[in-house]
Motif scaffolding. Sequence first.
Motif, PDB file in Angstrom:
ATOM      1  N   UNK A  61      45.754  44.162  28.665  1.00 42.46           N
ATOM      2  CA  UNK A  61      44.934  43.071  29.192  1.00 42.46           C
ATOM      3  C   UNK A  61      43.664  42.869  28.369  1.00 42.46           C
ATOM      4  N   UNK A  62      43.209  41.640  28.305  1.00 42.50           N
ATOM      5  CA  UNK A  62      41.966  41.327  27.597  1.00 42.50           C
ATOM      6  C   UNK A  62      40.785  42.001  28.297  1.00 42.50           C
ATOM      7  N   UNK A  63      40.732  41.831  29.604  1.00 44.93           N
ATOM      8  CA  UNK A  63      39.662  42.407  30.417  1.00 44.93           C
ATOM      9  C   UNK A  63      40.156  42.452  31.866  1.00 44.93           C
ATOM     10  N   UNK A  64      39.603  43.375  32.653  1.00 44.11           N
ATOM     11  CA  UNK A  64      39.987  43.461  34.064  1.00 44.11           C
ATOM     12  C   UNK A  64      38.801  43.882  34.898  1.00 44.11           C
ATOM     13  N   UNK A  65      38.941  43.722  36.202  1.00 42.03           N
ATOM     14  CA  UNK A  65      37.846  44.110  37.093  1.00 42.03           C
ATOM     15  C   UNK A  65      37.629  45.613  37.005  1.00 42.03           C
ATOM     16  N   UNK A  66      36.392  46.012  37.215  1.00 42.70           N
ATOM     17  CA  UNK A  66      36.065  47.431  37.103  1.00 42.70           C
ATOM     18  C   UNK A  66      36.377  48.204  38.379  1.00 42.70           C
ATOM     19  N   UNK A  67      36.726  47.480  39.411  1.00 40.60           N
ATOM     20  CA  UNK A  67      37.060  48.146  40.672  1.00 40.60           C
ATOM     21  C   UNK A  67      38.029  47.295  41.468  1.00 40.60           C
ATOM     22  N   UNK A  68      38.573  47.870  42.543  1.00 42.40           N
ATOM     23  CA  UNK A  68      39.449  47.138  43.450  1.00 42.40           C
ATOM     24  C   UNK A  68      38.615  46.559  44.589  1.00 42.40           C
ATOM     25  N   UNK A  69      39.027  45.404  45.058  1.00 44.64           N
ATOM     26  CA  UNK A  69      38.337  44.729  46.162  1.00 44.64           C
ATOM     27  C   UNK A  69      39.245  44.749  47.385  1.00 44.64           C
ATOM     28  N   UNK A  70      38.645  44.898  48.574  1.00 43.02           N
ATOM     29  CA  UNK A  70      39.433  44.992  49.794  1.00 43.02           C
ATOM     30  C   UNK A  70      40.163  43.696  50.117  1.00 43.02           C
ATOM     31  N   UNK A  71      39.533  42.565  49.807  1.00 41.87           N
ATOM     32  CA  UNK A  71      40.125  41.280  50.155  1.00 41.87           C
ATOM     33  C   UNK A  71      40.438  40.459  48.913  1.00 41.87           C
ATOM     34  N   UNK A  72      41.495  39.678  49.021  1.00 38.53           N
ATOM     35  CA  UNK A  72      41.914  38.803  47.933  1.00 38.53           C
ATOM     36  C   UNK A  72      40.799  37.813  47.592  1.00 38.53           C
ATOM     37  N   UNK A  73      40.205  37.196  48.599  1.00 35.19           N
ATOM     38  CA  UNK A  73      39.140  36.197  48.382  1.00 35.19           C
ATOM     39  C   UNK A  73      37.918  36.819  47.714  1.00 35.19           C
ATOM     40  N   UNK A 116      48.569  51.881  43.278  1.00 33.29           N
ATOM     41  CA  UNK A 116      48.464  53.188  43.939  1.00 33.29           C
ATOM     42  C   UNK A 116      47.321  53.253  44.938  1.00 33.29           C
ATOM     43  N   UNK A 117      47.093  52.186  45.663  1.00 29.26           N
ATOM     44  CA  UNK A 117      45.995  52.201  46.615  1.00 29.26           C
ATOM     45  C   UNK A 117      45.917  50.912  47.395  1.00 29.26           C
ATOM     46  N   UNK A 118      44.783  50.729  47.992  1.00 29.43           N
ATOM     47  CA  UNK A 118      44.550  49.546  48.810  1.00 29.43           C
ATOM     48  C   UNK A 118      43.541  48.670  48.096  1.00 29.43           C
ATOM     49  N   UNK A 119      43.875  47.421  47.925  1.00 28.13           N
ATOM     50  CA  UNK A 119      42.922  46.507  47.329  1.00 28.13           C
ATOM     51  C   UNK A 119      43.539  45.589  46.299  1.00 28.13           C
ATOM     52  N   UNK A 120      42.660  44.769  45.706  1.00 28.66           N
ATOM     53  CA  UNK A 120      43.050  43.745  44.746  1.00 28.66           C
ATOM     54  C   UNK A 120      42.198  43.877  43.490  1.00 28.66           C
ATOM     55  N   UNK A 121      42.792  43.591  42.339  1.00 30.26           N
ATOM     56  CA  UNK A 121      42.067  43.580  41.073  1.00 30.26           C
ATOM     57  C   UNK A 121      42.396  42.277  40.352  1.00 30.26           C
ATOM     58  N   UNK A 122      41.436  41.812  39.536  1.00 31.62           N
ATOM     59  CA  UNK A 122      41.720  40.653  38.683  1.00 31.62           C
ATOM     60  C   UNK A 122      41.920  41.133  37.261  1.00 31.62           C
ATOM     61  N   UNK A 123      42.841  40.479  36.552  1.00 31.69           N
ATOM     62  CA  UNK A 123      43.186  40.845  35.183  1.00 31.69           C
ATOM     63  C   UNK A 123      43.312  39.564  34.358  1.00 31.69           C
TER      64      UNK A 123
END
Length: 99
Positions: A52-64, A37-44
């Motif tokens: 999920x065991x754990x995930x990023x606390x925020x979304x990042x603008x770029x995949x890298x 529902x937005x712009x960005x990338x998250x790791x899970x």
Amino acid sequence: MAITPAAYRTAVEAELGFDGLRAGADALVARITHVRDGIGWVWVVPGSRTVPEVRSSRAYERYATCQNAFRRFVVLLAKQPALELPERTAASRASDAAR
């Protein structure tokens, strides 16, 4: 830096969950996905259940940038000292056995 969607009943359960994550830090593999529902990338890091065991606390603008954030998380997690639980008393062992 990261959050877990799992709910723990006690602080000790949460600490044990963190310690298990810390102990297996070198083997963690993340799935990087686009935010629904937005712009960005998250790791899970997928869990053994549907949560999920754990995930990023925020979304990042770029995949890298998201990849690098996960790598930093793993390095910091591996550097954490092992959990030192206090010795269990005979009374607490007896109450566990009664359950």
